[in-house]
Design a protein around this motif. Structure first.
Motif, PDB file in Angstrom:
ATOM      1  N   ASP A   1     -76.267  21.619  11.587  1.00 43.50           N
ATOM      2  CA  ASP A   1     -75.778  21.847  12.939  1.00 43.50           C
ATOM      3  C   ASP A   1     -76.086  20.613  13.778  1.00 43.50           C
ATOM      4  O   ASP A   1     -77.238  20.179  13.850  1.00 43.50           O
ATOM      5  N   ARG A   2     -75.062  20.038  14.398  1.00 40.56           N
ATOM      6  CA  ARG A   2     -75.255  18.857  15.246  1.00 40.56           C
ATOM      7  C   ARG A   2     -75.986  19.262  16.515  1.00 40.56           C
ATOM      8  O   ARG A   2     -75.522  20.133  17.244  1.00 40.56           O
ATOM      9  N   VAL A   3     -77.117  18.631  16.790  1.00 41.84           N
ATOM     10  CA  VAL A   3     -77.870  18.965  18.008  1.00 41.84           C
ATOM     11  C   VAL A   3     -77.926  17.793  18.981  1.00 41.84           C
ATOM     12  O   VAL A   3     -78.560  17.901  20.024  1.00 41.84           O
ATOM     13  N   GLY A   4     -77.287  16.678  18.671  1.00 43.79           N
ATOM     14  CA  GLY A   4     -77.204  15.552  19.589  1.00 43.79           C
ATOM     15  C   GLY A   4     -78.163  14.424  19.244  1.00 43.79           C
ATOM     16  O   GLY A   4     -79.110  14.593  18.483  1.00 43.79           O
ATOM     17  N   ARG A   5     -77.883  13.257  19.820  1.00 39.54           N
ATOM     18  CA  ARG A   5     -78.704  12.053  19.668  1.00 39.54           C
ATOM     19  C   ARG A   5     -79.003  11.724  18.203  1.00 39.54           C
ATOM     20  O   ARG A   5     -80.123  11.350  17.864  1.00 39.54           O
ATOM     21  N   GLY A   6     -78.005  11.889  17.333  1.00 40.43           N
ATOM     22  CA  GLY A   6     -78.195  11.555  15.929  1.00 40.43           C
ATOM     23  C   GLY A   6     -79.064  12.523  15.171  1.00 40.43           C
ATOM     24  O   GLY A   6     -79.575  12.199  14.105  1.00 40.43           O
ATOM     25  N   GLN A   7     -79.234  13.721  15.711  1.00 43.79           N
ATOM     26  CA  GLN A   7     -80.098  14.715  15.084  1.00 43.79           C
ATOM     27  C   GLN A   7     -79.292  15.938  14.662  1.00 43.79           C
ATOM     28  O   GLN A   7     -78.253  16.243  15.240  1.00 43.79           O
ATOM     29  N   CYS A   8     -79.808  16.634  13.660  1.00 40.75           N
ATOM     30  CA  CYS A   8     -79.178  17.864  13.199  1.00 40.75           C
ATOM     31  C   CYS A   8     -80.261  18.879  12.835  1.00 40.75           C
ATOM     32  O   CYS A   8     -81.417  18.517  12.634  1.00 40.75           O
ATOM     33  N   GLU A   9     -79.844  20.122  12.779  1.00 41.45           N
ATOM     34  CA  GLU A   9     -80.748  21.183  12.332  1.00 41.45           C
ATOM     35  C   GLU A   9     -80.200  21.759  11.040  1.00 41.45           C
ATOM     36  O   GLU A   9     -79.037  22.143  10.963  1.00 41.45           O
ATOM     37  N   LEU A  10     -81.050  21.803  10.030  1.00 45.16           N
ATOM     38  CA  LEU A  10     -80.672  22.307   8.715  1.00 45.16           C
ATOM     39  C   LEU A  10     -81.017  23.779   8.613  1.00 45.16           C
ATOM     40  O   LEU A  10     -82.066  24.215   9.085  1.00 45.16           O
ATOM     41  N   GLY A  11     -80.132  24.529   8.010  1.00 40.90           N
ATOM     42  CA  GLY A  11     -80.392  25.933   7.721  1.00 40.90           C
ATOM     43  C   GLY A  11     -79.831  26.272   6.355  1.00 40.90           C
ATOM     44  O   GLY A  11     -78.862  25.653   5.893  1.00 40.90           O
ATOM     45  N   PHE A  12     -80.430  27.240   5.688  1.00 39.82           N
ATOM     46  CA  PHE A  12     -79.942  27.633   4.365  1.00 39.82           C
ATOM     47  C   PHE A  12     -80.397  29.041   4.039  1.00 39.82           C
ATOM     48  O   PHE A  12     -81.369  29.545   4.602  1.00 39.82           O
ATOM     49  N   TRP A  13     -79.664  29.673   3.153  1.00 38.44           N
ATOM     50  CA  TRP A  13     -80.104  30.920   2.540  1.00 38.44           C
ATOM     51  C   TRP A  13     -79.538  30.974   1.128  1.00 38.44           C
ATOM     52  O   TRP A  13     -78.509  30.355   0.837  1.00 38.44           O
ATOM     53  N   VAL A  14     -80.223  31.697   0.272  1.00 39.88           N
ATOM     54  CA  VAL A  14     -79.822  31.867  -1.129  1.00 39.88           C
ATOM     55  C   VAL A  14     -79.813  33.353  -1.432  1.00 39.88           C
ATOM     56  O   VAL A  14     -80.702  34.086  -0.998  1.00 39.88           O
ATOM     57  N   GLY A  15     -78.818  33.801  -2.183  1.00 46.69           N
ATOM     58  CA  GLY A  15     -78.753  35.199  -2.590  1.00 46.69           C
ATOM     59  C   GLY A  15     -79.948  35.570  -3.450  1.00 46.69           C
ATOM     60  O   GLY A  15     -80.434  34.752  -4.242  1.00 46.69           O
ATOM     61  N   PRO A  16     -80.459  36.794  -3.308  1.00 46.19           N
ATOM     62  CA  PRO A  16     -81.658  37.210  -4.040  1.00 46.19           C
ATOM     63  C   PRO A  16     -81.576  37.026  -5.559  1.00 46.19           C
ATOM     64  O   PRO A  16     -82.591  36.763  -6.194  1.00 46.19           O
ATOM     65  N   ALA A  17     -80.393  37.128  -6.141  1.00 45.00           N
ATOM     66  CA  ALA A  17     -80.256  36.949  -7.589  1.00 45.00           C
ATOM     67  C   ALA A  17     -80.638  35.542  -8.034  1.00 45.00           C
ATOM     68  O   ALA A  17     -80.934  35.319  -9.209  1.00 45.00           O
ATOM     69  N   PHE A  18     -80.687  34.583  -7.084  1.00 42.70           N
ATOM     70  CA  PHE A  18     -80.952  33.187  -7.418  1.00 42.70           C
ATOM     71  C   PHE A  18     -82.271  32.681  -6.837  1.00 42.70           C
ATOM     72  O   PHE A  18     -82.543  31.480  -6.880  1.00 42.70           O
TER      73      PHE A  18
END
Length: 179
Positions: free
Chosen positions: A91-108
């Motif tokens: 997610d672009r948050v400005g000034r050359g910065q981003c926020e990372l997010g993730f999720w994985v399904g329980p089977a993995f």
């Protein structure tokens, strides 16, 4: 006259999966995995139970030309695996910065897929950012390990709102300088 910028996302290949842009056909698997209370409770924005149309709206936002977040599916079909195991986004948050997010399904869970996906995404740095931030709920040490194993440094404690829990939840915040 209107000028429209179309943003493209690269496909990022790893040893076991491809990170590819979402497709409308991902809706069923995203709803299946993200609709699991164990997944939703570890994210800020996934509601539980999943309301009708929520996943379709998420995919539409991820495919929009004017999006502020690029989202990739963790897809192992090139290696004979499932076509969607989870998602990772920047997610672009400005000034050359981003926020990372993730999720994985329980089977993995506990397969190293999250670490592989996050590591590949930050190494590729497809948006050309200088810094990536991420936060995880403090009752999710597995995701914290993914971040630290991918070179993120702990910054401090905070709290974030979880839609699925309908409550503020303590978080750990991390950052990583990107090349």
């Amino acid at each position: 006259m209107t000028v429209q910028t179309i943003r493209t996302q690269p496909v990022i290949e790893t040893a076991r999966l491809d990170l590819r842009p979402l497709r409308r056909s991902d809706e069923g698997l995203i709803e299946f995995y993200a609709g699991d209370a164990r997944v939703a409770r570890m994210t800020r924005g996934i509601p539980h139970p999943m309301p009708p149309g929520a996943v379709a709206a998420f995919i539409a936002r991820a495919l929009a030309d004017d999006r502020e977040e690029d989202v990739w599916a963790m897809d192992a079909t090139r290696h004979g695996g499932p076509e969607l195991m989870g998602v990772v986004g920047l997610d672009r948050v400005g000034r050359g910065q981003c926020e990372l997010g993730f999720w994985v399904g329980p089977a993995f869970w506990n397969t190293g897929i999250a670490q592989e996906a996050v590591g590949a995404l930050v190494a590729e740095n497809p948006m050309g950012h200088t810094t990536a931030f991420a936060s995880v709920f403090q009752d999710n040490p597995a995701s914290a390990r993914v971040l630290t194993q991918c070179g993120f440094a702990y910054l401090g404690d905070a709290e974030g709102y979880s839609v699925a829990r309908a409550a503020k939840v303590p978080t750990w915040t991390y950052a990583r300088k990107l090349d």
